[in-house]
Design a protein around this motif. Structure first.
Motif, PDB file in Angstrom:
ATOM      1  N   PHE A 171       2.847  10.544  -7.137  1.00 17.10           N
ATOM      2  CA  PHE A 171       3.822  11.113  -8.069  1.00 17.10           C
ATOM      3  C   PHE A 171       3.523  10.784  -9.528  1.00 17.10           C
ATOM      4  N   GLY A 172       2.349  10.221  -9.808  1.00 16.08           N
ATOM      5  CA  GLY A 172       1.972   9.926 -11.180  1.00 16.08           C
ATOM      6  C   GLY A 172       2.814   8.838 -11.813  1.00 16.08           C
ATOM      7  N   LEU A 173       3.156   7.814 -11.039  1.00 10.89           N
ATOM      8  CA  LEU A 173       4.019   6.748 -11.511  1.00 10.89           C
ATOM      9  C   LEU A 173       3.274   5.415 -11.496  1.00 10.89           C
ATOM     10  N   GLU A 174       3.917   4.386 -12.030  1.00  8.78           N
ATOM     11  CA  GLU A 174       3.417   3.029 -11.898  1.00  8.78           C
ATOM     12  C   GLU A 174       3.954   2.438 -10.591  1.00  8.78           C
ATOM     13  N   PRO A 175       3.219   1.531  -9.959  1.00  9.59           N
ATOM     14  CA  PRO A 175       3.700   0.950  -8.697  1.00  9.59           C
ATOM     15  C   PRO A 175       5.105   0.358  -8.796  1.00  9.59           C
ATOM     16  N   LEU A 176       5.427  -0.289  -9.930  1.00  8.42           N
ATOM     17  CA  LEU A 176       6.741  -0.911 -10.072  1.00  8.42           C
ATOM     18  C   LEU A 176       7.853   0.107 -10.314  1.00  8.42           C
ATOM     19  N   ASP A 177       7.508   1.386 -10.392  1.00  7.32           N
ATOM     20  CA  ASP A 177       8.509   2.452 -10.462  1.00  7.32           C
ATOM     21  C   ASP A 177       9.033   2.827  -9.078  1.00  7.32           C
ATOM     22  N   VAL A 178       8.439   2.262  -8.028  1.00  8.65           N
ATOM     23  CA  VAL A 178       8.672   2.732  -6.669  1.00  8.65           C
ATOM     24  C   VAL A 178       9.335   1.656  -5.810  1.00  8.65           C
ATOM     25  N   ALA A 179      10.366   2.059  -5.067  1.00 12.70           N
ATOM     26  CA  ALA A 179      10.969   1.232  -4.013  1.00 12.70           C
ATOM     27  C   ALA A 179      10.537   1.802  -2.665  1.00 12.70           C
ATOM     28  N   ILE A 180      10.516   0.948  -1.653  1.00  9.41           N
ATOM     29  CA  ILE A 180      10.196   1.423  -0.313  1.00  9.41           C
ATOM     30  C   ILE A 180      11.205   0.878   0.691  1.00  9.41           C
ATOM     31  N   ALA A 181      11.323   1.583   1.802  1.00  5.79           N
ATOM     32  CA  ALA A 181      12.202   1.151   2.888  1.00  5.79           C
ATOM     33  C   ALA A 181      11.602   1.621   4.201  1.00  5.79           C
ATOM     34  N   SER A 182      11.891   0.868   5.252  1.00  2.00           N
ATOM     35  CA  SER A 182      11.416   1.209   6.596  1.00  2.00           C
ATOM     36  C   SER A 182      12.531   0.943   7.590  1.00  2.00           C
ATOM     37  N   THR A 183      12.550   1.716   8.660  1.00  3.79           N
ATOM     38  CA  THR A 183      13.542   1.510   9.709  1.00  3.79           C
ATOM     39  C   THR A 183      12.957   1.952  11.042  1.00  3.79           C
ATOM     40  N   GLY A 184      13.269   1.196  12.074  1.00  2.00           N
ATOM     41  CA  GLY A 184      12.737   1.527  13.396  1.00  2.00           C
ATOM     42  C   GLY A 184      12.511   0.270  14.210  1.00  2.00           C
ATOM     43  N   THR A 185      11.490   0.283  15.029  1.00  2.00           N
ATOM     44  CA  THR A 185      11.216  -0.826  15.944  1.00  2.00           C
ATOM     45  C   THR A 185      10.586  -2.004  15.209  1.00  2.00           C
ATOM     46  N   ILE A 186      11.118  -3.197  15.441  1.00  2.00           N
ATOM     47  CA  ILE A 186      10.579  -4.423  14.861  1.00  2.00           C
ATOM     48  C   ILE A 186       9.326  -4.849  15.623  1.00  2.00           C
ATOM     49  N   GLY A 187       8.338  -5.394  14.891  1.00  2.00           N
ATOM     50  CA  GLY A 187       7.170  -5.984  15.531  1.00  2.00           C
ATOM     51  C   GLY A 187       6.051  -5.021  15.846  1.00  2.00           C
ATOM     52  N   GLU A 188       6.110  -3.818  15.302  1.00  2.00           N
ATOM     53  CA  GLU A 188       5.017  -2.860  15.457  1.00  2.00           C
ATOM     54  C   GLU A 188       4.394  -2.597  14.096  1.00  2.00           C
ATOM     55  N   ARG A 189       3.076  -2.625  14.016  1.00  2.00           N
ATOM     56  CA  ARG A 189       2.423  -2.339  12.739  1.00  2.00           C
ATOM     57  C   ARG A 189       2.595  -0.862  12.389  1.00  2.00           C
ATOM     58  N   LEU A 190       2.821  -0.606  11.113  1.00  2.00           N
ATOM     59  CA  LEU A 190       2.950   0.774  10.653  1.00  2.00           C
ATOM     60  C   LEU A 190       1.681   1.557  10.964  1.00  2.00           C
ATOM     61  N   GLU A 230       0.830  -1.205   0.000  1.00  2.00           N
ATOM     62  CA  GLU A 230       0.000   0.000   0.000  1.00  2.00           C
ATOM     63  C   GLU A 230       0.867   1.258   0.000  1.00  2.00           C
ATOM     64  N   MET A 231       1.966   1.232   0.742  1.00  2.00           N
ATOM     65  CA  MET A 231       2.891   2.364   0.685  1.00  2.00           C
ATOM     66  C   MET A 231       3.407   2.581  -0.731  1.00  2.00           C
ATOM     67  N   ARG A 232       3.766   1.483  -1.403  1.00  2.00           N
ATOM     68  CA  ARG A 232       4.272   1.600  -2.772  1.00  2.00           C
ATOM     69  C   ARG A 232       3.205   2.153  -3.710  1.00  2.00           C
ATOM     70  N   ASP A 233       1.973   1.615  -3.589  1.00  2.00           N
ATOM     71  CA  ASP A 233       0.910   2.032  -4.495  1.00  2.00           C
ATOM     72  C   ASP A 233       0.533   3.498  -4.283  1.00  2.00           C
ATOM     73  N   ARG A 234       0.455   3.914  -3.047  1.00  2.00           N
ATOM     74  CA  ARG A 234       0.064   5.303  -2.772  1.00  2.00           C
ATOM     75  C   ARG A 234       1.152   6.280  -3.191  1.00  2.00           C
ATOM     76  N   THR A 235       2.404   5.861  -3.079  1.00  2.00           N
ATOM     77  CA  THR A 235       3.500   6.713  -3.559  1.00  2.00           C
ATOM     78  C   THR A 235       3.430   6.865  -5.068  1.00  2.00           C
ATOM     79  N   ALA A 236       3.149   5.767  -5.769  1.00  2.00           N
ATOM     80  CA  ALA A 236       3.006   5.832  -7.221  1.00  2.00           C
ATOM     81  C   ALA A 236       1.874   6.780  -7.617  1.00  2.00           C
ATOM     82  N   GLN A 237       0.749   6.698  -6.934  1.00  2.00           N
ATOM     83  CA  GLN A 237      -0.367   7.595  -7.226  1.00  2.00           C
ATOM     84  C   GLN A 237       0.006   9.047  -6.974  1.00  2.00           C
TER      85      GLN A 237
END
Length: 411
Positions: free
Chosen positions: A112-131, A103-110
């Motif tokens: 910026f007017g891109l396709e979902p496969l144009d987008v990479a995502i990354a996360s960092t922080g506490t493990i085991g907590e839902r975004l 969903e993060m990838r898809d919303r970023t694509a929307q």
């Protein structure tokens, strides 16, 4: 105001440069309130499809964003954007974590007017907590990348966790008579160990280079830089180095037979090495950067392995913190490194001060060694005298504050 530069061999360091400096790139970061005060969401966007390459943590437990990014890069070998959230790692969250990553990838694509496969995502922080998607998704809509130092710095701030400072760098070099820029930004402070760690690094360049050759270059320099840092021996679940190349510099496409392939590799390594040092210097609770340089090993790989073993020794790290010139901890680490050595031919120096010669103790000034260990940067040199291999590794001292920071990481 024009950027100032400092000479670095055939390269030039752009002192106010970052990921926005290479042609075609913009960046930004903002605060979504996932974290209490600091920025926690950022993006880098390229005007054109950029050749993409990445290396990932070797931890067998890998966070969902890494799989989503792999999928995006595998499609065409190109990307247009990367979005990063900090504060929550989206790791070990099962199917819901995977769904949130997509969903993060898809919303970023929307956005910026891109396709979902144009987008990479990354996360960092506490493990085991839902975004906290109710905060992150509106934040994605509010991202407005720009090509200026302030926006690049906002991105650099947005990816931090326990870091005490941002980590940005940029170099320029000549390829086919064209000026090629390589900019980078990283985060990393704890859970840092060779083979990736709690570390993210994003590298941009305007060099023209095909995805497969960019991957070759990145993999080659990673083994000599990012994989040569260690802070606490822990390897995390989320981390990667992602490199994007816009091709806007106008050079002939780079490849291993290109006459300027090695200058490009050297510039990329210079950027990666500086990022690695910035990460090591900012180790949780650290007061000193430690650089270990090993020469005379059977191979470069062996030298690097020994250097990592030394800089990763808790006994050595505490000795550096306590300004104790105990070279016995250095030779001990050499001995259990797993590399074949000659125990009778080893030289060790702490700073400029020789402490061991041909495996025989040397009279040296304890006061002078202590003075070196009090400096912000500590250098340890080892000569094995059995080959031509050489390698470096970077780390930091181990302090009381490291325990304090990690004892209260979630509180």
């Amino acid at each position: 105001m024009a950027s100032s530069t400092a000479s670095c061999g055939q390269m030039h360091k752009i002192t106010d440069g970052s990921v926005h400096t290479p042609l075609g790139f913009k960046a930004t970061g903002l605060h979504t309130k996932v974290k209490r005060k600091r920025k926690d969401l950022g993006a880098i966007v390229c005007d054109v499809p950029a050749s993409a390459a990445a290396v990932y943590t070797l931890n067998q437990i890998q966070a969902a964003p890494l799989d989503v990014t792999r999928e995006s890069i595998a499609e065409e070998g190109t990307l247009r954007a990367v979005v990063v959230n900090s504060g929550q790692a989206n790791a070990v969250m099962g199917k819901v974590g995977v769904a949130d990553a997509y969903e993060m990838r898809d919303r970023t694509a929307q956005a910026f007017g891109l396709e979902p496969l144009d987008v990479a995502i990354a996360s960092t922080g506490t493990i085991g907590e839902r975004l906290q998607m109710e905060k992150i998704l509106p934040g994605i809509e509010a991202l407005h990348p720009e090509a200026n130092p302030a926006s690049a710095n906002a991105f650099a701030e947005s990816i931090l966790t326990t870091d005490t400072c941002t980590k940005e760098t940029c170099y320029a070099t000549e390829i086919n008579g064209k000026t090629v820029h390589i900019g980078a930004v990283a985060k990393g402070s704890g859970m840092i160990h060779p083979n990736m760690a709690t570390m993210l690094s994003f590298v941009t360049t305007d060099a023209a280079i095909a995805p497969e050759h960019l991957q070759q270059a990145l993999s080659e320099i990673t083994d000599r830089t990012y994989n040569r840092i260690t802070i606490d021996g822990d390897t995390s679940t989320n981390d990667m180095v992602l490199t994007l190349a816009s091709g806007k510099a106008g050079n002939e496409p780079l490849h291993p037979e290109h006459p300027d392939w090695q200058p490009f590799i050297q510039a990329l390594q210079c950027v990666a090495e500086e990022q690695s040092k910035q990460i090591a210097r900012d180790g949780e609770g650290a007061t000193k950067l430690v650089e270990v340089n090993v020469k005379g090993a059977p191979t470069d790989e062996d030298a690097g392995k020994i250097a990592k073993q030394i800089v990763g020794s808790d006994l050595l790290k505490t000795a550096v913190f306590g300004t104790d010139g105990n070279w016995g901890r250095i030779i001990c680490a050499i001995g259990y490194s797993g590399v074949t050595i000659n125990p009778e031919t080893i030289d060790i120096a702490i700073g400029p001060h020789l402490t061991l010669s041909q495996s025989e103790p040397v009279n040296f000034s304890e006061e002078a060694v202590t003075a070196h260990l009090k400096q912000d940067e500590v250098f340890i040199d080892v000569e094995l005298n059995i080959g031509d291999g050489s390698g470096k590794a970077w780390g930091c001292d181990l302090t009381y504050d490291y325990v304090r920071i990690n004892a209260g990481y979630r509180t």
